[in-house]
Design a protein around this motif. Structure first.
Motif, PDB file in Angstrom:
ATOM      1  N   ARG A  93       0.867  -1.169   0.000  1.00 51.45           N
ATOM      2  CA  ARG A  93       0.000   0.000   0.000  1.00 51.45           C
ATOM      3  C   ARG A  93       0.907   1.224   0.000  1.00 51.45           C
ATOM      4  O   ARG A  93       1.676   1.414   0.938  1.00 51.45           O
ATOM      5  CB  ARG A  93      -0.909  -0.006   1.239  1.00 51.45           C
ATOM      6  CG  ARG A  93      -1.712   1.286   1.455  1.00 51.45           C
ATOM      7  CD  ARG A  93      -2.691   1.581   0.346  1.00 51.45           C
ATOM      8  NE  ARG A  93      -3.824   0.674   0.343  1.00 51.45           N
ATOM      9  CZ  ARG A  93      -4.985   0.918   0.947  1.00 51.45           C
ATOM     10  NH1 ARG A  93      -5.162   2.056   1.575  1.00 51.45           N
ATOM     11  NH2 ARG A  93      -5.967   0.048   0.912  1.00 51.45           N
ATOM     12  N   ILE A  94       0.858   1.992  -1.061  1.00 47.87           N
ATOM     13  CA  ILE A  94       1.741   3.148  -1.188  1.00 47.87           C
ATOM     14  C   ILE A  94       1.270   4.233  -0.217  1.00 47.87           C
ATOM     15  O   ILE A  94       0.126   4.696  -0.320  1.00 47.87           O
ATOM     16  CB  ILE A  94       1.737   3.689  -2.627  1.00 47.87           C
ATOM     17  CG1 ILE A  94       2.186   2.587  -3.599  1.00 47.87           C
ATOM     18  CG2 ILE A  94       2.652   4.910  -2.745  1.00 47.87           C
ATOM     19  CD1 ILE A  94       2.018   2.947  -5.067  1.00 47.87           C
ATOM     20  N   ASN A 154       0.883   7.912   1.634  1.00 41.51           N
ATOM     21  CA  ASN A 154       0.684   9.243   1.044  1.00 41.51           C
ATOM     22  C   ASN A 154       1.999   9.950   0.742  1.00 41.51           C
ATOM     23  O   ASN A 154       2.133  10.609  -0.292  1.00 41.51           O
ATOM     24  CB  ASN A 154      -0.141  10.115   1.994  1.00 41.51           C
ATOM     25  CG  ASN A 154      -1.612   9.737   1.997  1.00 41.51           C
ATOM     26  OD1 ASN A 154      -2.039   8.876   1.232  1.00 41.51           O
ATOM     27  ND2 ASN A 154      -2.377  10.359   2.867  1.00 41.51           N
ATOM     28  N   LEU A 182       3.433   9.055  -2.479  1.00 41.49           N
ATOM     29  CA  LEU A 182       2.577   9.221  -3.656  1.00 41.49           C
ATOM     30  C   LEU A 182       2.780  10.610  -4.254  1.00 41.49           C
ATOM     31  O   LEU A 182       1.974  11.525  -4.072  1.00 41.49           O
ATOM     32  CB  LEU A 182       1.108   9.011  -3.264  1.00 41.49           C
ATOM     33  CG  LEU A 182       0.153   8.741  -4.420  1.00 41.49           C
ATOM     34  CD1 LEU A 182       0.468   7.437  -5.104  1.00 41.49           C
ATOM     35  CD2 LEU A 182      -1.284   8.729  -3.919  1.00 41.49           C
ATOM     36  N   HIS A 183       3.881  10.760  -4.957  1.00 38.12           N
ATOM     37  CA  HIS A 183       4.127  12.021  -5.650  1.00 38.12           C
ATOM     38  C   HIS A 183       4.732  11.712  -7.016  1.00 38.12           C
ATOM     39  O   HIS A 183       5.272  10.620  -7.255  1.00 38.12           O
ATOM     40  CB  HIS A 183       5.009  12.957  -4.826  1.00 38.12           C
ATOM     41  CG  HIS A 183       6.322  12.361  -4.417  1.00 38.12           C
ATOM     42  ND1 HIS A 183       7.408  12.316  -5.257  1.00 38.12           N
ATOM     43  CD2 HIS A 183       6.714  11.776  -3.255  1.00 38.12           C
ATOM     44  CE1 HIS A 183       8.424  11.740  -4.620  1.00 38.12           C
ATOM     45  NE2 HIS A 183       8.027  11.389  -3.405  1.00 38.12           N
TER      46      HIS A 183
END
Lengths: 83, 381
Positions: A53-54, A56, A59-60
């Motif tokens: 699960r990536i 936050n 997550l860019h």
């Protein structure tokens, strides 16, 4: 893992976009074929294929610009999971 | 709302949902439409049945419901009343987003209240001065200040905006588009009802204006900038799935209304159901219903597996189901003749509601761009 990840990520992208040619280091966003839908598909693919699960903070855009960077992300997530 | 997280029980099984829709929703849907609102007691009944966000995990007050099952619930509710289904849709989008992207504090603050229906969410993307299909609209801004953010701008056509407690707002920041959770009772938030809309008239649509709304840093939901597009896409995908399932419900309602009507109505002594052109339209509805159900089930099952193919499957399901709902409702009015225009029958409402399905969560024309592009990719392989 990283080479396997590269292969799988590349395969996922080329299956969806068979006409596009790019290297593992190339910025796929600069090639203009990645829209928001495919970005979401990329996230879901990585999470499903590599059982992660990536978070936050990972997550860019910088982590998704190339096959190599995505494989690095997978490697970091796998290491974090094992650790 | 009266129902609390402590008193809410496990979500109703599908048979109970069917009874709820048959007895408490469908018979009153025309009245809801006329009143342009869903009564509070009905919203409380949805909470009592555990239907607001049953897909949330049990530790957050949900029931771990899978997407296929959730789709069946939204189908049933959509069969009874598209306005109520619309409220479920946007609340689901907000709840799922907080579950997927929220930090621990945000999840602890909101998820149990969302699952219990104590707090209702609304999804605020579309702006009055931009096409709803333009998700890069930059009219609403969130500017950093020393205490967090200052939010300014306007959102329009916000489903449930008249009753929502928590607004999931997309705004432009110095990092690009970002997502914020905004309590509707914050100073500077002004909610203006949008009355007399043609379809989903009871979904309590609103225009919402934000004027110098101060937000804490913790209002930011998920990653900012580029990744906020992923937050938006993820939420819209769930919304699209819900609309697809709700459209399936409309097809079923149209079919059931026509089957009943043509069984008792006669023309020149012949029951309407014996007329070939009526049977042709009925056959179309049956086929459309079955195809929509299969497409919705496929999209839901892929989502349950975390398969990225769910995104395109959901587009296809919504594309088919929304168009088929509009066709079925149009045929239903045609079959009902003059009665089809009467508030004494439900098909006029189905007709109005079905048109909305072709516009929201990706218009038919936007969907055609996306789905056709996929076709060309498939051919190129």
């Amino acid at each position: 893992m990283s080479n396997d990840a590269r292969t799988e990520i590349r395969s996922f992208i080329t299956t969806k976009f068979p006409d596009v040619t790019f290297s593992d280091e190339e910025d796929i966003f600069a090639l203009g074929f990645v829209n928001s839908l495919f970005a979401m598909e990329l996230v879901m693919f990585i999470e499903k294929a590599f059982g992660t699960r990536i978070p936050n903070e990972e997550l860019h855009l910088g982590n998704f610009r190339s096959v190599e960077l995505m494989a690095d992300l997978v490697r970091r997530q796998s290491a974090a999971t094992v650790g | 709302m009266a129902m609390t997280a402590q008193t809410r029980r496990a979500p109703a099984d599908l048979a109970e949902v069917v009874r709820f829709v048959d007895q408490e929703i469908a018979p009153h849907a025309n009245a809801f439409e006329k009143a342009e609102r869903i009564p509070r007691e009905v919203l409380s009944r949805v909470a009592e049945l555990g239907l607001w966000a049953p897909f949330l995990p049990s530790e957050s007050g949900g029931a771990d419901m899978d997407m296929v099952s959730l789709g069946r619930v939204h189908e049933e509710v959509g069969r009874g009343c598209s306005s109520l289904r619309s409220l479920l849709t946007v609340h689901s989008m907000v709840s799922a987003s907080v579950h997927r992207w929220g930090d621990q504090a945000q999840q602890e603050k909101w998820l149990r209240a969302f699952a219990a229906g104590e707090k209702l969410g609304a999804f605020c993307l579309t702006e009055p001065d931009h096409s709803g299909s333009d998700s890069t609209a930059e009219g609403t801004t969130a500017v950093r200040d020393q205490d967090g953010w200052i939010l300014d701008g306007r959102k329009k056509w916000i489903t449930g905006g008249q009753v929502a407690d928590v607004l999931m707002v997309f705004a432009t920041t110095d990092s690009g588009m970002s997502t914020f959770l905004v309590e509707a009772d914050r100073p500077g938030v002004r909610v203006t009802p949008l009355p007399h809309v043609m379809g989903t008239t009871a979904s309590m649509l609103a225009e919402i204006e934000f004027t110098g709304v101060r937000l804490e840093p913790s209002a930011l939901l998920g990653p900012p900038g580029w990744a906020a597009g992923t937050v938006m896409t993820n939420a819209l995908n769930l919304g699209r799935y819900s609309v697809a399932c709700g459209s399936l419900g409309i097809i079923r309602a149209a079919l059931e209304a026509c089957a009943a009507y043509t069984s008792v109505r006669t023309a020149a002594g012949v029951p309407l159901r014996d007329l070939p052109h009526v049977r042709q339209m009925m056959s179309g509805m049956v086929t459309a219903r079955d195809a929509a159900r299969l497409l919705c089930q496929r999209a839901g099952a892929l989502s349950d597996e975390g398969d990225p193919a769910t995104i395109m499957a959901t587009w296809v399901a919504k594309y088919h189901a929304s168009k088929a709902a509009a066709q079925a409702a149009s045929d239903a009015v045609q079959i009902h003749g003059a009665n089809g225009f009467s508030p004494d029958h439900q098909v006029a409402r189905l007709y109005r509601d079905s048109k909305v399905m072709e516009v929201i969560e990706g218009s038919t024309q936007v969907q055609e761009l996306t789905i056709a592009a996929e076709a060309y990719r498939e051919v190129a392989q």
